[in-house]
Design an enzyme around this catalytic site. Sequence first.
Site, PDB file in Angstrom:
ATOM      1  N   ARG A  77       0.852  -1.186   0.000  1.00 37.75           N
ATOM      2  CA  ARG A  77       0.000   0.000   0.000  1.00 37.75           C
ATOM      3  C   ARG A  77       0.894   1.245   0.000  1.00 37.75           C
ATOM      4  O   ARG A  77       1.690   1.435   0.921  1.00 37.75           O
ATOM      5  CB  ARG A  77      -0.893  -0.010   1.253  1.00 37.75           C
ATOM      6  CG  ARG A  77      -1.678   1.258   1.406  1.00 37.75           C
ATOM      7  CD  ARG A  77      -2.627   1.265   2.599  1.00 37.75           C
ATOM      8  NE  ARG A  77      -3.250   2.565   2.640  1.00 37.75           N
ATOM      9  CZ  ARG A  77      -3.330   3.338   3.709  1.00 37.75           C
ATOM     10  NH1 ARG A  77      -2.880   2.931   4.886  1.00 37.75           N
ATOM     11  NH2 ARG A  77      -3.871   4.534   3.625  1.00 37.75           N
ATOM     12  N   HIS A 121      -3.298  10.883   0.764  1.00 34.91           N
ATOM     13  CA  HIS A 121      -2.747  10.655   2.102  1.00 34.91           C
ATOM     14  C   HIS A 121      -2.174  11.995   2.592  1.00 34.91           C
ATOM     15  O   HIS A 121      -0.980  12.162   2.773  1.00 34.91           O
ATOM     16  CB  HIS A 121      -1.695   9.549   2.062  1.00 34.91           C
ATOM     17  CG  HIS A 121      -1.403   8.925   3.396  1.00 34.91           C
ATOM     18  ND1 HIS A 121      -1.550   7.564   3.646  1.00 34.91           N
ATOM     19  CD2 HIS A 121      -0.970   9.463   4.556  1.00 34.91           C
ATOM     20  CE1 HIS A 121      -1.209   7.303   4.899  1.00 34.91           C
ATOM     21  NE2 HIS A 121      -0.842   8.439   5.482  1.00 34.91           N
ATOM     22  N   GLU A 166      -7.683   8.211   6.296  1.00 30.78           N
ATOM     23  CA  GLU A 166      -7.966   8.845   7.580  1.00 30.78           C
ATOM     24  C   GLU A 166      -8.528  10.264   7.463  1.00 30.78           C
ATOM     25  O   GLU A 166      -7.857  11.246   7.847  1.00 30.78           O
ATOM     26  CB  GLU A 166      -6.706   8.858   8.452  1.00 30.78           C
ATOM     27  CG  GLU A 166      -6.144   7.481   8.719  1.00 30.78           C
ATOM     28  CD  GLU A 166      -4.918   7.494   9.631  1.00 30.78           C
ATOM     29  OE1 GLU A 166      -4.476   8.573  10.032  1.00 30.78           O
ATOM     30  OE2 GLU A 166      -4.414   6.406   9.941  1.00 30.78           O
ATOM     31  N   ASN A 294      -7.725   1.627   9.859  1.00 35.69           N
ATOM     32  CA  ASN A 294      -6.446   1.838  10.528  1.00 35.69           C
ATOM     33  C   ASN A 294      -6.726   1.857  12.015  1.00 35.69           C
ATOM     34  O   ASN A 294      -7.609   2.593  12.474  1.00 35.69           O
ATOM     35  CB  ASN A 294      -5.820   3.184  10.131  1.00 35.69           C
ATOM     36  CG  ASN A 294      -5.355   3.191   8.674  1.00 35.69           C
ATOM     37  OD1 ASN A 294      -5.423   2.173   7.990  1.00 35.69           O
ATOM     38  ND2 ASN A 294      -4.886   4.336   8.216  1.00 35.69           N
ATOM     39  N   TYR A 296      -5.066   2.222  15.855  1.00 41.67           N
ATOM     40  CA  TYR A 296      -3.966   2.505  16.784  1.00 41.67           C
ATOM     41  C   TYR A 296      -4.455   2.672  18.211  1.00 41.67           C
ATOM     42  O   TYR A 296      -3.724   2.382  19.144  1.00 41.67           O
ATOM     43  CB  TYR A 296      -3.237   3.801  16.374  1.00 41.67           C
ATOM     44  CG  TYR A 296      -2.497   3.681  15.064  1.00 41.67           C
ATOM     45  CD1 TYR A 296      -1.166   3.265  15.037  1.00 41.67           C
ATOM     46  CD2 TYR A 296      -3.123   3.952  13.856  1.00 41.67           C
ATOM     47  CE1 TYR A 296      -0.476   3.140  13.841  1.00 41.67           C
ATOM     48  CE2 TYR A 296      -2.446   3.834  12.648  1.00 41.67           C
ATOM     49  CZ  TYR A 296      -1.127   3.423  12.650  1.00 41.67           C
ATOM     50  OH  TYR A 296      -0.447   3.291  11.462  1.00 41.67           O
ATOM     51  N   GLU A 352      -3.655  -0.342   8.199  1.00 45.20           N
ATOM     52  CA  GLU A 352      -2.527   0.099   9.040  1.00 45.20           C
ATOM     53  C   GLU A 352      -2.758  -0.350  10.465  1.00 45.20           C
ATOM     54  O   GLU A 352      -3.876  -0.236  10.981  1.00 45.20           O
ATOM     55  CB  GLU A 352      -2.433   1.635   9.121  1.00 45.20           C
ATOM     56  CG  GLU A 352      -1.878   2.330   7.946  1.00 45.20           C
ATOM     57  CD  GLU A 352      -1.808   3.850   8.166  1.00 45.20           C
ATOM     58  OE1 GLU A 352      -1.680   4.310   9.328  1.00 45.20           O
ATOM     59  OE2 GLU A 352      -1.896   4.565   7.161  1.00 45.20           O
TER      60      GLU A 352
HETATM   61  O1  IFM Z   1       2.263   7.702   9.989  1.00 37.34           O
HETATM   62  C1  IFM Z   1       0.884   7.676  10.144  1.00 37.34           C
HETATM   63  C2  IFM Z   1       0.183   7.446   8.812  1.00 37.34           C
HETATM   64  O2  IFM Z   1       0.556   8.397   7.873  1.00 37.34           O
HETATM   65  C3  IFM Z   1      -1.308   7.521   8.996  1.00 37.34           C
HETATM   66  N1  IFM Z   1      -1.736   6.672  10.067  1.00 37.34           N
HETATM   67  C4  IFM Z   1      -1.036   6.706  11.312  1.00 37.34           C
HETATM   68  C5  IFM Z   1       0.449   6.574  11.075  1.00 37.34           C
HETATM   69  C6  IFM Z   1       1.208   6.576  12.407  1.00 37.34           C
HETATM   70  O3  IFM Z   1       0.972   7.725  13.121  1.00 37.34           O
END
Ligand code: IFM
Length: 446
Positions: A77, A121, A166, A294, A296, A352
């Site tokens: 990706r 992005h 995002e 994504n 986190y 991600e």
């Molecule tokens: O580095 C970023 C990415 O560009 C978008 N998602 C989160 C990642 C980590 O912070």
Amino acid sequence: MPRITFPQGFLWGAATAAYQIEGAVAEDGRGPSIWDTFSHRPGAVLRGDTGDIACDHYHRWESDLDLLVDLGVDSYRFSVSWSRVFPTGSGPINEAGLDFYDRLVDGLLARGIKPMVTLYHWDLPQALQELGGWANRETTDRFVEYARVVHARLGDRVTHWLTLNEPYCTAFVGNLEGRHAPGIKDEATAITVLHHLLLAHGKAVRALRDDGVAGQVGITCNLTSPNPATDSEADVAAWRRLDLYENRLFLDPLFRGQYPDDARAYYKGISDFSFVQNGDLEIIAEPIDYFGINYYERHLVEADPADSVRGWRRVKDAKPTTVGIGVHPEGLLEILHRVSADYTTLPLIITETGISLHDYANPEGEIHDEERVAFYEGHMRAAHEAIQGGVNLVGFYPWSLMDNFEWAWGYAYRFGMYYIDYATQTRMPKDSARWFAEVTRANGIA
Ligand code: IFM
């Protein structure tokens, strides 16, 4: 821990983004993006770092693609830099910019790797920001023109398209918190930007369909798994508001064609949503082929009576990692179940997930990032559990292939499976790269 095996055909990938790795910001006709402007603004990025050189991937792409072969991934990706293709956001096409991605896609196919392309992005051409950026509805049409041009050049080979990465970060981190480009701090602008991003997504999906797109088309959202800190009425109400802000503002329009009932109340006195025009929500909810997630962050939320606008605050994690968030694979499991139970049974891909650590190479050139290995393993096990529980999850792409320009944190924070020695641009596999290569080859965890 028991051995786990993923379904046959499960997509293992690795992810990057243009501004974070390419460098070569003034080469072959590329125009400036909002991140060039922002990163050069004194104080905007830690230590004054910029993406001017980054990982020099623009020149080293061939050997970087070989790293993907070493990892044994099925797919890669990456994102296209809009201002390489349209240096001023619209107008004449810069063929040299497209040529770069053309070579990249061919290089991937020659290595048996499927290209997944993110069209946006975060690196809006600066010229479009000067016309109002995403707060200007016309930017949605510029995005469609750009998407069609990229598709016309690469569409015969790209297997997966992602319109946006995002939208939360573009809208809220870039236009409300001001920590990301374009560095605006205005709540009304931010919610307008969000609507236009979603609209641009829907319009681009329609345009690619009209142009006969062969690959699958989707969008990636960063979702969180918030929970109230206590079951008090105030904390539960705060949690609902945060959940709106971090999840439902994206999921409801995309999958239900409407903003959540409580959205207008949340923005009372800030925005009357007059940016929504007839037919917009139908466009936003244009059917897609897969949904990228994504992940986190899991958040505990409590009421914040001092904040009269939001009314919520996130509780600091008990064991924060370098970027101040905790490690919670159970949050990923929650999100996967929620999306699949409440929003869509379309294929889901984790586009991600990853952890930033202060990695260093020892004198033997080894990088022992066991915390990253544990992070990946925990999140892969959560992903596997979701599949066992009936979630239609078809892929997993760790962030990131290599250390890179981590936006406002510059190069201080490292997310990669390959360590970059920025002084020499040497790439060195961390333990996580070796471990992940075993996972992709076994299609599971021993
Ligand atoms: O580095 C970023 C990415 O560009 C978008 N998602 C989160 C990642 C980590 O912070």
